[in-house]
Design a protein around this motif. Structure first.
Motif, PDB file in Angstrom:
ATOM      1  N   LEU A 224      27.494   9.598   9.938  1.00  0.00           N
ATOM      2  CA  LEU A 224      26.056   9.431  10.183  1.00  0.00           C
ATOM      3  C   LEU A 224      25.586   8.057   9.699  1.00  0.00           C
ATOM      4  O   LEU A 224      24.764   7.413  10.339  1.00  0.00           O
ATOM      5  CB  LEU A 224      25.263  10.541   9.491  1.00  0.00           C
ATOM      6  CG  LEU A 224      25.517  11.955  10.035  1.00  0.00           C
ATOM      7  CD1 LEU A 224      24.753  12.997   9.233  1.00  0.00           C
ATOM      8  CD2 LEU A 224      25.130  12.050  11.514  1.00  0.00           C
ATOM      9  N   ASP A 225      26.151   7.616   8.546  1.00  0.00           N
ATOM     10  CA  ASP A 225      25.740   6.319   8.008  1.00  0.00           C
ATOM     11  C   ASP A 225      26.204   5.150   8.870  1.00  0.00           C
ATOM     12  O   ASP A 225      25.680   4.045   8.758  1.00  0.00           O
ATOM     13  CB  ASP A 225      26.296   6.135   6.579  1.00  0.00           C
ATOM     14  CG  ASP A 225      25.542   6.992   5.562  1.00  0.00           C
ATOM     15  OD1 ASP A 225      24.509   7.590   5.956  1.00  0.00           O
ATOM     16  OD2 ASP A 225      25.980   7.081   4.404  1.00  0.00           O
ATOM     17  N   SER A 226      27.219   5.402   9.722  1.00  0.00           N
ATOM     18  CA  SER A 226      27.742   4.303  10.545  1.00  0.00           C
ATOM     19  C   SER A 226      26.731   3.859  11.592  1.00  0.00           C
ATOM     20  O   SER A 226      26.870   2.806  12.190  1.00  0.00           O
ATOM     21  CB  SER A 226      29.029   4.746  11.251  1.00  0.00           C
ATOM     22  OG  SER A 226      28.722   5.641  12.318  1.00  0.00           O
ATOM     23  N   GLY A 227      25.725   4.680  11.821  1.00  0.00           N
ATOM     24  CA  GLY A 227      24.729   4.349  12.833  1.00  0.00           C
ATOM     25  C   GLY A 227      25.118   4.818  14.225  1.00  0.00           C
ATOM     26  O   GLY A 227      24.350   4.670  15.176  1.00  0.00           O
ATOM     27  N   ALA A 228      26.323   5.386  14.376  1.00  0.00           N
ATOM     28  CA  ALA A 228      26.721   5.920  15.677  1.00  0.00           C
ATOM     29  C   ALA A 228      25.781   7.063  16.063  1.00  0.00           C
ATOM     30  O   ALA A 228      25.352   7.836  15.200  1.00  0.00           O
ATOM     31  CB  ALA A 228      28.159   6.423  15.620  1.00  0.00           C
ATOM     32  N   GLN A 229      25.485   7.146  17.338  1.00  0.00           N
ATOM     33  CA  GLN A 229      24.612   8.223  17.799  1.00  0.00           C
ATOM     34  C   GLN A 229      25.455   9.492  17.955  1.00  0.00           C
ATOM     35  O   GLN A 229      26.208   9.638  18.926  1.00  0.00           O
ATOM     36  CB  GLN A 229      23.965   7.844  19.123  1.00  0.00           C
ATOM     37  CG  GLN A 229      22.778   8.734  19.448  1.00  0.00           C
ATOM     38  CD  GLN A 229      22.003   8.226  20.641  1.00  0.00           C
ATOM     39  OE1 GLN A 229      22.294   7.149  21.174  1.00  0.00           O
ATOM     40  NE2 GLN A 229      21.033   8.993  21.078  1.00  0.00           N
ATOM     41  N   VAL A 230      25.317  10.387  16.987  1.00  0.00           N
ATOM     42  CA  VAL A 230      26.130  11.606  16.971  1.00  0.00           C
ATOM     43  C   VAL A 230      25.341  12.723  17.637  1.00  0.00           C
ATOM     44  O   VAL A 230      24.197  12.979  17.278  1.00  0.00           O
ATOM     45  CB  VAL A 230      26.509  12.000  15.528  1.00  0.00           C
ATOM     46  CG1 VAL A 230      27.379  13.260  15.530  1.00  0.00           C
ATOM     47  CG2 VAL A 230      27.230  10.862  14.826  1.00  0.00           C
TER      48      VAL A 230
END
Lengths: 352, 364
Positions: A224-230
């Motif tokens: 979640l912290d990676s900024g990827a849209q999960v």
């Protein structure tokens, strides 16, 4: 990943008690009950809330939506390569909470103990629960212990419930998949189920198969912290990756296509699956997650997962598509396409 | 992984597929005998990759599918009796009898246990001298040696609380029945590799000669199966018949003499009913009279149970290669793995289950 209590150094020594095994009186609420709780259970799970010994835990939670989950663990054998029923019970509920994107905070634990269970076994399970809770960063805040007569349960059953708070802006749902999204799995599949099954079947050559039981909240946080849209997360436990993906496909009314080559299975696990006639896609995992992320964020999500030890072998295993809504398909290594169906029941070893 | 990856190697498979495509000049119908082969074909999608001219039809080699209803019903009656420990291979547990299956018997208190080998059942008999331990001995020539060994061992040890329901079936008589049928369309066979590993290949020679067909003992991995198909197609194209082994790493001409000897010592050939097909002469194995004490059907006096097979599905035609699963009107609608109407949908190796699992039409 599979951190185990260090019995050799006696960091978790068994306290001296009057009995070697669980007695019915250990659950009767009298002196033996008190001794069991005070000498065996509380030293392992000490927390501000639990130490008060009230009938309930009173918690102050950070702001946000609360995720709440419960699970009951009845695994046989209770000790298996790579873990035991104790760390499984902690990790299982931590993971169920974490798959909402929540940071797990607190757990409850309920034990059902069979009369005659060796106290040393119970203590070993408590020690591994303590270690698992510490690794996951969750507190045991309330609990209960019951004893049933011989035959009333199988050695020990454990229920854990957990809650966590979902950070602002995080909203995951199995119904939110879109065509083009990438499907990732955080490592090799089928390790837990085959560790258990090969132990039950007494397959001697599979001694090296370890359960993958592990808490995944750190991995979820990194993702979640990676900024990827999960879009959605789920830990593929019973029914395996195939069941999770079928649930996703049905909830979002999309198709999912897997690449057989991309799905990683340890050699020993594959060997055991072949001998028993079992498809690893349907076998339980206890330390893996399936993530669906937006197409453009696939590599970012993969890198974030691989940055964590529990996601070091993460792979992109497929993609979401508009065709064949509700159906999971697999491109085989030979280039054909087949259905990956929902399992009907328990997988059974075949005759020949 | 070693000894598996080589036989799933995509490049090798593609080379074989190309060679098959170069060899074939007209339509051929080939039957793979064994349910394990059927599942491998569907699981790896081989049927999609073969030239259109080659039609694979699926044979009767699914032990769960062909075990007659009366055997299942007799097993259920025995399993429900107090004092019995009923043991079975895993995939027989779900097979429905007329009204029940072994799982349901277990849920009602029957002591039903899954074993991986009949020798485990024997161990249970030793450990529980006050209980009757019964093993459901089904399968083809592949499982017969282990099941025979259990009986021989029980006799040697004087174990009186062990018995078997013996319902073994043999491959060659079923092939004879298929080839002799007036509406037969099978032109060549992939013989069941593991049956041949036990029995050898010589018993197929007269069949191949009499019916002038190629019979090719074949393995179970994609490369094995494609090698078997290529060999069969080469023979068909050149008008040859006979037995040519395409599974050399497991099958010898003489089979496994030790395994054959123990089968011959304990069992004798008998007529046998096949579920969905009917009685085929000399197509089964039963315990020899000197081992009658280990015959569970005699011990528990269940021989009188002879249910009628409901005529609701076309499993018999499917098992003989006359039809394919999607040709059945009930396939995937009335008949699913959750609510099977026939045995071919029940077993993990049944052809209908394989089609349902991997290749339901219209879904992809």
């Amino acid at each position: 990943m599979n951190e185990r209590p260090d019995f050799d150094n006696m960091s978790c020594p068994l306290p001296l008690l009057d009995h070697d095994t669980i007695q019915l009186a250990h659950g009767a609420g009298g002196r033996l009950s008190a001794e069991l709780i005070e000498k065996l259970v509380l030293p392992r799970f000490s927390s501000t809330e639990l130490d008060k010994l009230e009938d309930q835990a009173v918690l102050e939670l950070p702001p946000g939506r609360v995720a709440f989950s419960t699970d009951t663990f009845v695994v046989d054998p209770i000790f298996f390569p790579g873990g035991d029923i104790g760390d499984l019970a902690v990790n299982g509920t931590v993971n169920d909470v974490a798959m909402s994107g929540a940071e797990p905070i607190a757990l409850s634990v309920g034990f059902v103990l069979e009369e005659g269970l060796p106290l040393a076994d119970f203590h070993r399970i408590l020690c591994s629960m303590e270690q698992a809770a510490r690794t996951a960063g969750v507190r045991m805040v309330t609990g209960d212990t019951k004893v049933v007569g011989r035959g009333g349960c199988d050695k020990i059953f454990i229920n854990t419930s957990g809650l966590g708070v979902i950070p602002a802006g995080v909203s995951l749902s199995a119904a939110s998949l879109r065509p083009g999204d990438a499907v990732l799995v955080s490592g090799t599949i089928a390790d837990h189920g085959m560790a258990i099954m090969s132990r039950r079947e007494g397959l001697s050559f599979t001694a090296d198969i370890q359960s993958d039981t592990a808490a995944l909240n750190g991995l979820v946080r990194a993702l979640l912290d990676s900024g990827a849209q999960v879009r959605a997360l789920r830990d593929p436990t019973r029914g395996g990756v195939a069941t999770t993906l079928n649930e996703f496909a049905a909830a979002s009314q999309v198709g999912i296509e897997l690449e057989e080559e991309a799905v990683a299975v340890h050699d020993q696990v594959r060997g055991a699956c072949e001998i028993l006639g079992i498809d690893p896609l349907y076998v339980a995992n206890e330390g893996k997650l399936v993530a669906v992320v937006a197409q453009q964020d696939a590599e970012k999500a993969l890198a974030a997962m691989r940055s964590r030890p529990e996601g070091a072998e993460a792979r992109i295993i497929g993609r979401v598509r508009a065709e064949h809504p509700g159906v999971v398909a697999m491109r085989t290594t030979l280039g054909a396409e087949r259905i990956v169906d929902m399992p009907v029941g328990e997988q059974l070893p075949r005759i020949c | 992984m070693k000894y598996l990856a080589e036989f799933r190697d995509p490049e090798l498979a593609r080379a074989l597929l190309d060679e098959i495509a170069r060899t074939v000049t007209r339509p051929w119908t080939i039957m793979e005998i064994c349910g394990g082969q059927t599942h491998a074909i569907m699981r790896h999608g081989l049927d999609q990759l073969l030239p259109d001219a080659i039609t694979l039809v699926h044979g009767p080699g699914c032990p769960v599918c062909v075990t007659p209803l009366e055997t299942i019903d007799r097993a259920l009656v025995i399993a429900a009796q107090p004092g019995v420990i009923f043991t079975s291979f895993g995939d027989m547990l779900r097979v429905p009898g007329s009204r029940d299956d072994l799982f349901r018997i277990k849920s009602r208190g029957g002591d039903v246990r899954m074993v991986y080998s009949p020798l485990e059942a024997l161990k249970l008999a030793r450990e529980n001298p006050d209980r009757e331990v019964v093993f459901l001995a089904v399968g083809f020539e592949t499982t017969a040696p282990g099941n025979a060994m259990a009986v021989r061992q029980a006799a040697a040890e004087g174990l009186t609380n062990f018995s078997e329901i013996t319902s073994h079936v043999l491959v060659p008589p079923a092939m004879e029945a298929i080839l002799s049928a007036p509406n037969n369309r099978v032109q060549g066979f992939l013989a069941a590799g593991h049956v041949c590993a036990v029995m050898g290949t010589t018993e197929y020679e007269p069949l191949a000669a009499r019916h002038r067909v190629p019979i090719v003992p074949t393995g179970f991995e994609p490369v094995d199966i494609l090698r078997g198909i290529l060999q069969t197609v080469r023979m068909l194209e050149s008008g040859e018949h006979g037995v040519v082994n395409a599974y050399g790493r497991a099958v010898r001409t003489e089979g496994n003499p030790a395994a054959r000897a123990v089968v011959d010592e304990v069992y004798t050939v008998c007529d046998r009913k096949w579920r969905g097909i009917g009685t085929i002469p000399r197509s089964g194995l039963r315990l020899r009279d000197e081992f009658a004490a280990f015959d569970a059907e005699r011990k528990f006096a269940v021989g009188g149970i002879n249910p009628e097979e409901p005529a609701v599905c076309i499993a018999g035609e499917i098992l003989q290669g006359l039809k394919k699963p999607p040709e059945c009107p009930a396939f995937g609608t009335e008949c699913t793995p959750l609510h099977p109407l026939g045995a071919t949908m029940v077993s993990s190796e049944g052809a209908c289950a394989a089609y349902h699992k991997y290749a339901r039409k219209g879904l992809l």
